[in-house]
Design a protein around this motif. Structure first.
Motif, PDB file in Angstrom:
ATOM      1  N   THR A 224      18.597 -11.243 -70.682  1.00 60.57           N
ATOM      2  CA  THR A 224      18.484 -11.769 -72.090  1.00 60.57           C
ATOM      3  C   THR A 224      17.296 -11.092 -72.898  1.00 60.57           C
ATOM      4  O   THR A 224      16.706 -10.353 -72.314  1.00 60.57           O
ATOM      5  CB  THR A 224      17.844 -13.372 -71.746  1.00 60.57           C
ATOM      6  N   LEU A 225      17.560 -11.515 -74.007  1.00 63.40           N
ATOM      7  CA  LEU A 225      16.777 -10.719 -75.116  1.00 63.40           C
ATOM      8  C   LEU A 225      16.190 -11.753 -76.346  1.00 63.40           C
ATOM      9  O   LEU A 225      17.047 -12.488 -76.734  1.00 63.40           O
ATOM     10  CB  LEU A 225      17.688  -9.642 -75.792  1.00 63.40           C
ATOM     11  N   ALA A 226      15.061 -11.617 -76.526  1.00 63.57           N
ATOM     12  CA  ALA A 226      14.232 -12.345 -77.675  1.00 63.57           C
ATOM     13  C   ALA A 226      14.443 -11.734 -78.790  1.00 63.57           C
ATOM     14  O   ALA A 226      13.956 -10.228 -78.955  1.00 63.57           O
ATOM     15  CB  ALA A 226      12.805 -12.468 -77.192  1.00 63.57           C
ATOM     16  N   VAL A 227      15.135 -12.090 -80.009  1.00 67.65           N
ATOM     17  CA  VAL A 227      15.200 -11.426 -81.189  1.00 67.65           C
ATOM     18  C   VAL A 227      14.936 -12.175 -82.459  1.00 67.65           C
ATOM     19  O   VAL A 227      15.058 -13.544 -82.409  1.00 67.65           O
ATOM     20  CB  VAL A 227      16.821 -11.085 -81.456  1.00 67.65           C
ATOM     21  N   ARG A 228      14.426 -11.569 -83.357  1.00 67.92           N
ATOM     22  CA  ARG A 228      13.870 -12.379 -84.533  1.00 67.92           C
ATOM     23  C   ARG A 228      14.275 -11.418 -85.933  1.00 67.92           C
ATOM     24  O   ARG A 228      14.088 -10.083 -85.715  1.00 67.92           O
ATOM     25  CB  ARG A 228      12.435 -12.454 -84.410  1.00 67.92           C
ATOM     26  N   PHE A 229      14.363 -11.972 -86.823  1.00 69.45           N
ATOM     27  CA  PHE A 229      14.565 -11.326 -88.344  1.00 69.45           C
ATOM     28  C   PHE A 229      13.245 -11.644 -89.014  1.00 69.45           C
ATOM     29  O   PHE A 229      13.221 -12.847 -89.651  1.00 69.45           O
ATOM     30  CB  PHE A 229      15.800 -11.921 -88.915  1.00 69.45           C
ATOM     31  N   PRO A 230      12.287 -10.898 -89.286  1.00 72.12           N
ATOM     32  CA  PRO A 230      11.173 -11.160 -89.812  1.00 72.12           C
ATOM     33  C   PRO A 230      11.594 -11.034 -91.564  1.00 72.12           C
ATOM     34  O   PRO A 230      12.206 -10.700 -91.919  1.00 72.12           O
ATOM     35  CB  PRO A 230      10.345  -9.925 -89.572  1.00 72.12           C
ATOM     36  N   LYS A 231      10.534 -11.953 -92.162  1.00 72.68           N
ATOM     37  CA  LYS A 231      10.849 -12.018 -93.580  1.00 72.68           C
ATOM     38  C   LYS A 231       9.755 -11.210 -94.424  1.00 72.68           C
ATOM     39  O   LYS A 231      10.219 -10.980 -95.660  1.00 72.68           O
ATOM     40  CB  LYS A 231      10.343 -13.705 -93.870  1.00 72.68           C
ATOM     41  N   HIS A 232       8.839 -10.584 -93.975  1.00 72.90           N
ATOM     42  CA  HIS A 232       7.852  -9.955 -94.763  1.00 72.90           C
ATOM     43  C   HIS A 232       8.494  -8.853 -95.297  1.00 72.90           C
ATOM     44  O   HIS A 232       9.291  -7.974 -94.662  1.00 72.90           O
ATOM     45  CB  HIS A 232       6.651  -9.281 -93.960  1.00 72.90           C
ATOM     46  N   ILE A 233       8.382  -8.577 -96.871  1.00 72.12           N
ATOM     47  CA  ILE A 233       9.143  -7.494 -97.452  1.00 72.12           C
ATOM     48  C   ILE A 233       8.816  -6.091 -96.994  1.00 72.12           C
ATOM     49  O   ILE A 233      10.021  -5.197 -96.892  1.00 72.12           O
ATOM     50  CB  ILE A 233       8.878  -7.640 -98.952  1.00 72.12           C
ATOM     51  N   LEU A 234       7.727  -5.644 -96.559  1.00 69.63           N
ATOM     52  CA  LEU A 234       7.456  -4.369 -96.136  1.00 69.63           C
ATOM     53  C   LEU A 234       8.220  -3.856 -94.843  1.00 69.63           C
ATOM     54  O   LEU A 234       8.842  -2.959 -94.642  1.00 69.63           O
ATOM     55  CB  LEU A 234       5.853  -4.128 -96.202  1.00 69.63           C
ATOM     56  N   THR A 235       7.905  -4.789 -93.942  1.00 72.18           N
ATOM     57  CA  THR A 235       8.604  -4.721 -92.584  1.00 72.18           C
ATOM     58  C   THR A 235      10.154  -4.709 -92.825  1.00 72.18           C
ATOM     59  O   THR A 235      10.677  -3.990 -92.029  1.00 72.18           O
ATOM     60  CB  THR A 235       8.113  -6.098 -91.590  1.00 72.18           C
ATOM     61  N   LYS A 236      10.890  -5.475 -93.638  1.00 69.36           N
ATOM     62  CA  LYS A 236      12.106  -5.644 -93.839  1.00 69.36           C
ATOM     63  C   LYS A 236      12.506  -4.112 -94.383  1.00 69.36           C
ATOM     64  O   LYS A 236      13.499  -3.597 -93.966  1.00 69.36           O
ATOM     65  CB  LYS A 236      12.610  -6.521 -94.848  1.00 69.36           C
TER      66      LYS A 236
END
Ligand code: AMP
Ligand code: MG
Length: 310
Positions: free
Chosen positions: A110-122
């Motif tokens: 299994t894998l833990a996944v996330r879509f971060p919201k911070h503009i620089l990281t995006k």
């Protein structure tokens, strides 16, 4: 803006070389490395002094790339549409041909996944041809960082670069939900469980005593400022810092307010910052006023209970 662009370029260069850097997210700062590289991800564990058995969260900006690594299901799409990018991490089934490093999953399927919201990281993620593994940028068991300065306080010169994105907006880690079988909340965090329940028409609850779960955010000692914490206190001892969520008429210089009027979201955001500040003032212990266990109050209490197991 130009400074941000050159910092993103520098971040990309270091990540491409297999280095480990710190990145801003709306939850807390992350310690990031190429999730497809064994060498790069092993540096995360070394820097954090993290046990190899604790898997990492992988950060994506596009569904297209995620589809190479994970099997997606209906619940995922539903929650993704509503809450991503944002403070929610999904546990999904890993695809057999995924290039994710075994360090990241500790050989799990299994894998833990996330879509971060911070503009620089995006913006940074958009420039990479791999996702990044990024646990919180702190030494294991300690307080998570919410500014560039916090990260430097944790690692000093050992960290090659910190992409400065200001203070984290939420200031608490993401909520983790497993979607592998029946949805299950694995960690409380920046997205209220009530919102997830409304979206899925479920009545999920976080079960602190679930023995099957062995994730570090659920370890007994975590988020610790390194000094004892006493909870549900009405009056502090002499020389003890006192953390409160509502302004009092009579205040002392050892009083630290998480919020003026019991705003639990505001209190959650200030929690790590305040714990760090108290620690620097060299108090020997911290007393905390009773915090109602609802909404973000439940998350604050979850973190404080673990932090108090010093
Ligand atoms: P942090 O170090 O604060 O970023 O926390 C990462 C969290 O994600 C930890 O609680 C991990 O154990 C959890 N996690 C990562 N991968 C998995 C997985 N495959 N299954 C369950 N939890 C996971
Ligand atoms: Mg952490």
């Amino acid at each position: 803006m130009n400074k941000d662009l050159s910092n993103i370029k520098k971040s990309r260069h270091l990540l491409d070389k297999g280095e480990c850097i710190a990145i801003p997210t709306e939850t807390v700062y992350g310690l990031a490395a190429n999730a497809y590289s064994d060498k790069a991800t092993s540096k995360i564990f070394k820097l954090k002094k993290r046990l190899k058995k604790n898997p990492l969260i992988v950060h994506y900006v596009s569904l297209k790339m995620l589809k190479n690594d994970c099997k997606l299901n209906e619940n995922f799409f539903y929650l993704f549409k509503k809450f991503s990018p944002g403070p929610i991490t999904f546990i999904l089934k890993l695809k057999k041909n995924s290039k994710i490093s075994k360090n990241v999953t500790n050989n799990k399927k299994t894998l833990a996944v996330r879509f971060p919201k911070h503009i620089l990281t995006k913006k940074l993620l958009q420039k990479l041809n791999y996702p990044i593994a990024a646990p919180s940028a702190n030494i294991s068991t300690r307080i998570s960082p919410v500014t560039k300065e916090d990260v430097i306080e944790e690692f000093g010169k050992k960290i090659k670069f910190v992409l400065d994105g200001g203070s984290s907006k939420i200031g608490l880690e993401s909520t983790i939900i497993s979607l592998v079988n029946k949805p299950q909340i694995l960690r409380l965090g920046g997205l209220e469980v009530s919102k997830i329940n409304k979206a899925l028409k479920t009545k999920l609850k976080f079960n602190r005593k679930n023995k099957k779960i062995t994730v570090p955010g659920q370890g007994k000692v975590h988020y610790s400022p390194g000094i004892p914490i006493r909870l549900n206190i009405k009056k502090p001892k002499i020389n003890e810092a006192f953390m409160l969520i509502k302004k009092r008429k009579l205040s002392d210089k050892n009083y630290y307010y998480l919020s003026k009027r019991k705003n639990l979201k505001e209190a959650a955001k200030k929690l790590y910052k305040t714990l760090r500040m108290i620690k620097k003032k060299k108090f020997k212990s911290i007393a905390v006023e009773k915090i109602p266990s609802v909404g973000f109050g439940e998350v604050i209490n979850d973190r404080l209970i673990r932090a108090s197991k010093f």
